[in-house]
Design a protein around this motif. Structure first.
Motif, PDB file in Angstrom:
ATOM      1  N   GLU A   1      -9.931  49.452 -85.713  1.00 48.42           N
ATOM      2  CA  GLU A   1      -9.400  48.353 -84.906  1.00 48.42           C
ATOM      3  C   GLU A   1     -10.514  47.936 -83.950  1.00 48.42           C
ATOM      4  O   GLU A   1     -10.919  48.724 -83.094  1.00 48.42           O
ATOM      5  N   ILE A   2     -11.007  46.719 -84.104  1.00 46.18           N
ATOM      6  CA  ILE A   2     -12.124  46.218 -83.319  1.00 46.18           C
ATOM      7  C   ILE A   2     -11.604  45.117 -82.416  1.00 46.18           C
ATOM      8  O   ILE A   2     -11.066  44.117 -82.895  1.00 46.18           O
ATOM      9  N   ARG A   3     -11.766  45.307 -81.110  1.00 45.07           N
ATOM     10  CA  ARG A   3     -11.280  44.338 -80.140  1.00 45.07           C
ATOM     11  C   ARG A   3     -12.370  44.047 -79.109  1.00 45.07           C
ATOM     12  O   ARG A   3     -12.918  44.962 -78.498  1.00 45.07           O
ATOM     13  N   TYR A   4     -12.649  42.767 -78.932  1.00 44.71           N
ATOM     14  CA  TYR A   4     -13.677  42.297 -78.017  1.00 44.71           C
ATOM     15  C   TYR A   4     -12.998  41.375 -77.008  1.00 44.71           C
ATOM     16  O   TYR A   4     -12.491  40.315 -77.370  1.00 44.71           O
ATOM     17  N   CYS A   5     -12.988  41.778 -75.741  1.00 42.95           N
ATOM     18  CA  CYS A   5     -12.313  41.018 -74.695  1.00 42.95           C
ATOM     19  C   CYS A   5     -13.198  39.865 -74.232  1.00 42.95           C
ATOM     20  O   CYS A   5     -14.269  40.078 -73.673  1.00 42.95           O
ATOM     21  N   LEU A   6     -12.727  38.639 -74.458  1.00 43.34           N
ATOM     22  CA  LEU A   6     -13.464  37.446 -74.055  1.00 43.34           C
ATOM     23  C   LEU A   6     -13.031  36.956 -72.677  1.00 43.34           C
ATOM     24  O   LEU A   6     -13.820  36.366 -71.946  1.00 43.34           O
ATOM     25  N   GLU A   7     -11.778  37.183 -72.331  1.00 43.21           N
ATOM     26  CA  GLU A   7     -11.225  36.815 -71.021  1.00 43.21           C
ATOM     27  C   GLU A   7     -10.054  37.738 -70.733  1.00 43.21           C
ATOM     28  O   GLU A   7      -9.401  38.216 -71.643  1.00 43.21           O
ATOM     29  N   GLY A   8      -9.777  37.944 -69.453  1.00 41.37           N
ATOM     30  CA  GLY A   8      -8.625  38.727 -69.060  1.00 41.37           C
ATOM     31  C   GLY A   8      -8.887  40.217 -69.148  1.00 41.37           C
ATOM     32  O   GLY A   8     -10.037  40.670 -69.093  1.00 41.37           O
ATOM     33  N   SER A   9      -7.801  40.976 -69.312  1.00 45.40           N
ATOM     34  CA  SER A   9      -7.914  42.437 -69.336  1.00 45.40           C
ATOM     35  C   SER A   9      -6.627  43.050 -69.871  1.00 45.40           C
ATOM     36  O   SER A   9      -5.582  42.419 -69.903  1.00 45.40           O
ATOM     37  N   GLY A  10      -6.744  44.305 -70.283  1.00 45.17           N
ATOM     38  CA  GLY A  10      -5.590  45.042 -70.789  1.00 45.17           C
ATOM     39  C   GLY A  10      -5.968  46.490 -71.020  1.00 45.17           C
ATOM     40  O   GLY A  10      -7.116  46.892 -70.788  1.00 45.17           O
ATOM     41  N   TYR A  11      -4.999  47.280 -71.471  1.00 43.34           N
ATOM     42  CA  TYR A  11      -5.199  48.709 -71.673  1.00 43.34           C
ATOM     43  C   TYR A  11      -4.985  49.105 -73.126  1.00 43.34           C
ATOM     44  O   TYR A  11      -3.976  48.740 -73.735  1.00 43.34           O
ATOM     45  N   PHE A  12      -5.924  49.864 -73.659  1.00 43.15           N
ATOM     46  CA  PHE A  12      -5.741  50.568 -74.917  1.00 43.15           C
ATOM     47  C   PHE A  12      -5.587  52.039 -74.562  1.00 43.15           C
ATOM     48  O   PHE A  12      -6.432  52.594 -73.849  1.00 43.15           O
ATOM     49  N   ASP A  13      -4.526  52.650 -75.018  1.00 40.46           N
ATOM     50  CA  ASP A  13      -4.318  54.085 -74.826  1.00 40.46           C
ATOM     51  C   ASP A  13      -4.588  54.775 -76.146  1.00 40.46           C
ATOM     52  O   ASP A  13      -4.112  54.316 -77.197  1.00 40.46           O
ATOM     53  N   VAL A  14      -5.353  55.863 -76.105  1.00 34.96           N
ATOM     54  CA  VAL A  14      -5.667  56.649 -77.300  1.00 34.96           C
ATOM     55  C   VAL A  14      -5.359  58.114 -77.015  1.00 34.96           C
ATOM     56  O   VAL A  14      -5.392  58.554 -75.867  1.00 34.96           O
ATOM     57  N   ARG A  15      -5.086  58.866 -78.061  1.00 36.45           N
ATOM     58  CA  ARG A  15      -4.826  60.300 -77.923  1.00 36.45           C
ATOM     59  C   ARG A  15      -6.135  61.077 -78.048  1.00 36.45           C
ATOM     60  O   ARG A  15      -6.952  60.799 -78.931  1.00 36.45           O
ATOM     61  N   ASP A  16      -6.317  62.069 -77.169  1.00 41.82           N
ATOM     62  CA  ASP A  16      -7.485  62.939 -77.289  1.00 41.82           C
ATOM     63  C   ASP A  16      -7.166  64.097 -78.228  1.00 41.82           C
ATOM     64  O   ASP A  16      -6.080  64.145 -78.838  1.00 41.82           O
TER      65      ASP A  16
END
Length: 188
Positions: free
Chosen positions: A102-117
């Motif tokens: 899953e490839i995500r490039y933030c161009l504007e704004g913001s948000g959270y990706f949560d991942v498991r360790d």
């Protein structure tokens, strides 16, 4: 991983697991920050890129060519622009995995990706303008906006996009088995 000098690096920390609004930072007290090296250890890759010039950015072109990302689209996530916003935000926040990166490039704004360790704890990754992350296929993750309620992201794919999300639990899924073998068993 390329990082521009004038832009602040991405922030990541352990999630506090309090049941409050998912759009809040949810930092532990005191905060337990997670390094880019720790994220890379679980397969999450990061770049800080020039979002104002993403169409001509040579660094992005190099990443796309090297990793075989030949398809792209853009998605704006906010109540005014995303049809069925509340339903989609709920679905994005459901813990799941994908078979592909899953490839995500933030161009504007913001948000959270949560991942498991590796110990199954949530790590919250705050993506802002210029941040590009790659989540490996098979990693459990979820997404939500922060309190700004807006993000515009460029999504990259190898070939035609596959949108299927497999909600947890799915330990027997081949993508999950491959992820566990590559990022959990190999480093023990």
């Amino acid at each position: 991983m390329g990082v521009e000098v004038n832009l602040p690096p991405m922030e990541a920390w352990y999630f506090d697991e309090l049941g409050e609004d998912q759009r809040l930072p949810h930092q532990t007290n005191p905060p337990q920050y997670v390094s880019l090296e720790k994220l890379a250890d679980i397969g999450v890759l990061y770049w800080k890129l020039d979002a104002d010039n993403f169409e001509t950015d040579p660094e992005l072109q190099k990443i796309r060519k090297t990793r075989g990302y030949n398809y792209k689209d853009m998605l704006t996530i906010c109540p005014e622009k995303l049809p069925n916003y509340h339903e989609k935000i709920k679905n994005f926040y459901e813990e799941h995995l994908h078979t592909d990166e899953e490839i995500r490039y933030c161009l504007e704004g913001s948000g959270y990706f949560d991942v498991r360790d590796k110990e199954d704890r949530w790590i919250r990754i705050w993506v802002k303008k210029g941040d590009m992350i790659i989540l490996p296929g098979g990693i459990y993750h979820r997404f939500t906006l922060d309190t700004n309620n807006y993000i515009n992201i460029l999504r990259l794919f190898q070939g035609e996009p596959v949108w299927t999300a497999y909600n947890r639990p799915c330990e027997e899924h081949p993508a999950r088995k491959m992820y566990v073998h590559q990022f959990t068993e190999q480093s023990c």
